[in-house]
Design a protein around this motif. Structure first.
Motif, PDB file in Angstrom:
ATOM      1  N   ASP A  95      -3.309 -14.480 -30.295  1.00 31.90           N
ATOM      2  CA  ASP A  95      -4.148 -14.001 -29.186  1.00 31.90           C
ATOM      3  C   ASP A  95      -4.369 -12.426 -29.354  1.00 31.90           C
ATOM      4  O   ASP A  95      -3.552 -12.000 -30.241  1.00 31.90           O
ATOM      5  CB  ASP A  95      -3.505 -14.271 -27.891  1.00 31.90           C
ATOM      6  CG  ASP A  95      -2.032 -13.865 -27.797  1.00 31.90           C
ATOM      7  OD1 ASP A  95      -1.804 -12.411 -28.225  1.00 31.90           O
ATOM      8  OD2 ASP A  95      -1.130 -14.458 -27.347  1.00 31.90           O
ATOM      9  N   ASP A  96      -4.931 -11.649 -28.671  1.00 36.52           N
ATOM     10  CA  ASP A  96      -5.292 -10.081 -28.720  1.00 36.52           C
ATOM     11  C   ASP A  96      -4.232  -9.356 -28.536  1.00 36.52           C
ATOM     12  O   ASP A  96      -3.942  -8.637 -29.687  1.00 36.52           O
ATOM     13  CB  ASP A  96      -6.112  -9.654 -27.567  1.00 36.52           C
ATOM     14  CG  ASP A  96      -7.848 -10.517 -27.800  1.00 36.52           C
ATOM     15  OD1 ASP A  96      -7.946 -10.733 -28.691  1.00 36.52           O
ATOM     16  OD2 ASP A  96      -8.505 -10.267 -26.907  1.00 36.52           O
ATOM     17  N   GLU A  97      -3.198  -9.796 -27.967  1.00 36.75           N
ATOM     18  CA  GLU A  97      -1.971  -8.964 -27.873  1.00 36.75           C
ATOM     19  C   GLU A  97      -1.298  -9.138 -29.278  1.00 36.75           C
ATOM     20  O   GLU A  97      -0.710  -8.096 -29.715  1.00 36.75           O
ATOM     21  CB  GLU A  97      -1.079  -9.260 -26.643  1.00 36.75           C
ATOM     22  CG  GLU A  97       0.249  -8.568 -26.620  1.00 36.75           C
ATOM     23  CD  GLU A  97       1.243  -9.049 -25.355  1.00 36.75           C
ATOM     24  OE1 GLU A  97       2.227  -8.931 -25.305  1.00 36.75           O
ATOM     25  OE2 GLU A  97       0.601  -9.579 -24.441  1.00 36.75           O
ATOM     26  N   ARG A  98      -0.975 -10.108 -29.680  1.00 32.64           N
ATOM     27  CA  ARG A  98      -0.310 -10.358 -30.741  1.00 32.64           C
ATOM     28  C   ARG A  98      -0.750  -9.997 -31.993  1.00 32.64           C
ATOM     29  O   ARG A  98      -0.357  -9.742 -33.059  1.00 32.64           O
ATOM     30  CB  ARG A  98       0.200 -11.995 -31.065  1.00 32.64           C
ATOM     31  CG  ARG A  98       1.163 -12.665 -29.892  1.00 32.64           C
ATOM     32  CD  ARG A  98       2.408 -11.937 -30.006  1.00 32.64           C
ATOM     33  NE  ARG A  98       3.206 -12.738 -28.719  1.00 32.64           N
ATOM     34  CZ  ARG A  98       4.385 -12.340 -28.351  1.00 32.64           C
ATOM     35  NH1 ARG A  98       4.542 -10.959 -28.247  1.00 32.64           N
ATOM     36  NH2 ARG A  98       4.925 -13.027 -27.308  1.00 32.64           N
ATOM     37  N   ALA A 100      -2.848  -7.295 -31.944  1.00 33.88           N
ATOM     38  CA  ALA A 100      -2.816  -6.040 -31.996  1.00 33.88           C
ATOM     39  C   ALA A 100      -1.219  -5.684 -32.436  1.00 33.88           C
ATOM     40  O   ALA A 100      -1.021  -4.534 -33.221  1.00 33.88           O
ATOM     41  CB  ALA A 100      -3.049  -5.421 -30.525  1.00 33.88           C
ATOM     42  N   GLU A 101      -0.239  -6.343 -31.849  1.00 28.70           N
ATOM     43  CA  GLU A 101       0.914  -6.271 -32.526  1.00 28.70           C
ATOM     44  C   GLU A 101       1.233  -6.164 -33.878  1.00 28.70           C
ATOM     45  O   GLU A 101       1.933  -5.424 -34.498  1.00 28.70           O
ATOM     46  CB  GLU A 101       1.914  -7.131 -32.006  1.00 28.70           C
ATOM     47  CG  GLU A 101       3.417  -7.439 -32.348  1.00 28.70           C
ATOM     48  CD  GLU A 101       4.345  -8.464 -31.813  1.00 28.70           C
ATOM     49  OE1 GLU A 101       5.489  -8.278 -31.913  1.00 28.70           O
ATOM     50  OE2 GLU A 101       3.653  -9.406 -31.658  1.00 28.70           O
ATOM     51  N   ARG A 104      -0.243  -3.050 -35.415  1.00 33.62           N
ATOM     52  CA  ARG A 104       0.422  -1.720 -35.179  1.00 33.62           C
ATOM     53  C   ARG A 104       1.724  -1.828 -36.170  1.00 33.62           C
ATOM     54  O   ARG A 104       2.238  -0.779 -36.821  1.00 33.62           O
ATOM     55  CB  ARG A 104       1.089  -1.626 -33.577  1.00 33.62           C
ATOM     56  CG  ARG A 104       0.150  -1.265 -32.798  1.00 33.62           C
ATOM     57  CD  ARG A 104       0.567  -1.026 -31.325  1.00 33.62           C
ATOM     58  NE  ARG A 104       1.279  -2.393 -30.719  1.00 33.62           N
ATOM     59  CZ  ARG A 104       0.324  -3.136 -30.059  1.00 33.62           C
ATOM     60  NH1 ARG A 104      -0.764  -2.780 -29.795  1.00 33.62           N
ATOM     61  NH2 ARG A 104       1.114  -4.263 -29.648  1.00 33.62           N
TER      62      ARG A 104
END
Length: 194
Positions: A95-98, A100-101, A104
Motif C-alpha cells: 500500500d502507499d504507506e508501506r 513510502a516506508e 525511505r
C-alpha cells in the motif's frame, strides 16, 4: 514426486560467499535487493510467489531474508554497491504507506558510508542489464565470483571469463545510472518531497 529444495547447494554457496564477502556489487532489475528490503517488502515478495508459499514457509523465507541484512552490520562491513533499475522503485507491491516506508529505507541505506546506491533511469535509451539480476562478490582471499539470479534460484559463476563479462556489465550499468546524490534526489521525488 521429489520435493525441490528451497535452497539448493549452489544457492547456499552464494549465500555463504555473500556473508564473507569483502565487497558486493549488486544489480537488480526486478525487485529491491534483499539486503535493502524492509520486512513488509520482503513479505510482499514472498506473498507474490507462484506456486504460493504456505504462511509458515513465507514467514521462514522472510525471516531468512531479513537475517541476511546482518551483513550490513558486521564490525567491518563489506563495501557494497547497488544498482537498481528505476521501475523497481515504482513497482508498488505494498500500500502507499508501506511503499513510502520502503523508499525511505532505501534513502537511509544510501546515506551509509559503505553503501553506494545508484539508479539507471527509466528514460535512458541504453541499458546494460536487461538480461537479469546478478551480484559480483570479492571473497576474503580476493577472488572474484558472481551469483546470477534466475526464476528458481541462483547460479554460482566462477569462470574468470564469465565473471569478467558480468563485471563489464556492472561497470556499464554504473556509468548509465544516476550518481548517488541524484539517486537520493530521485527517491525524494518518488516520495513526493521535491
Amino acid at each position: 514426486m521429489p520435493e525441490i529444495d528451497l535452497i539448493p547447494a549452489w544457492a547456499e554457496e552464494c549465500l555463504n560467499l555473500e556473508r564473507e564477502a569483502l565487497a558486493l556489487s549488486w544489480y537488480d532489475n526486478q525487485v529491491v535487493p534483499g539486503l535493502l528490503r524492509t520486512e513488509r517488502y520482503a513479505e510482499a515478495v514472498f506473498r507474490n510467489r507462484v506456486p504460493v508459499f504456505s504462511e509458515e514457509k513465507a514467514a521462514l523465507q522472510t525471516a531468512g531474508r531479513l537475517e541476511r541484512r546482518e551483513i550490513l552490520h558486521r564490525p567491518e562491513p563489506p563495501t557494497i554497491g547497488f544498482v537498481v533499475w528505476e521501475p523497481v522503485l515504482m513497482l508498488q507491491l505494498l500500500d502507499d504507506e508501506r511503499h513510502a516506508e520502503q523508499l525511505r529505507h532505501l534513502r537511509a541505506r544510501a546515506a551509509l558510508p559503505d553503501i553506494c546506491l545508484q539508479v539507471p533511469p527509466l528514460n535512458h535509451r541504453t541499458h546494460a542489464g536487461l538480461d537479469g539480476p546478478f551480484t559480483l562478490l570479492e571473497t576474503p582471499d580476493y577472488q572474484r565470483v558472481a551469483c546470477s539470479e534466475f526464476q528458481r534460484g541462483s547460479l554460482l559463476v566462477s569462470d574468470p571469463d564469465e565473471v569478467s563479462i558480468l563485471a563489464q556489465k556492472y561497470a556499464m550499468l554504473r556509468a548509465q545510472a544516476l550518481g548517488p546524490e541524484d539517486t537520493v534526489g530521485l527517491l525524494g521525488r518518488l516520495l513526493g518531497e521535491q
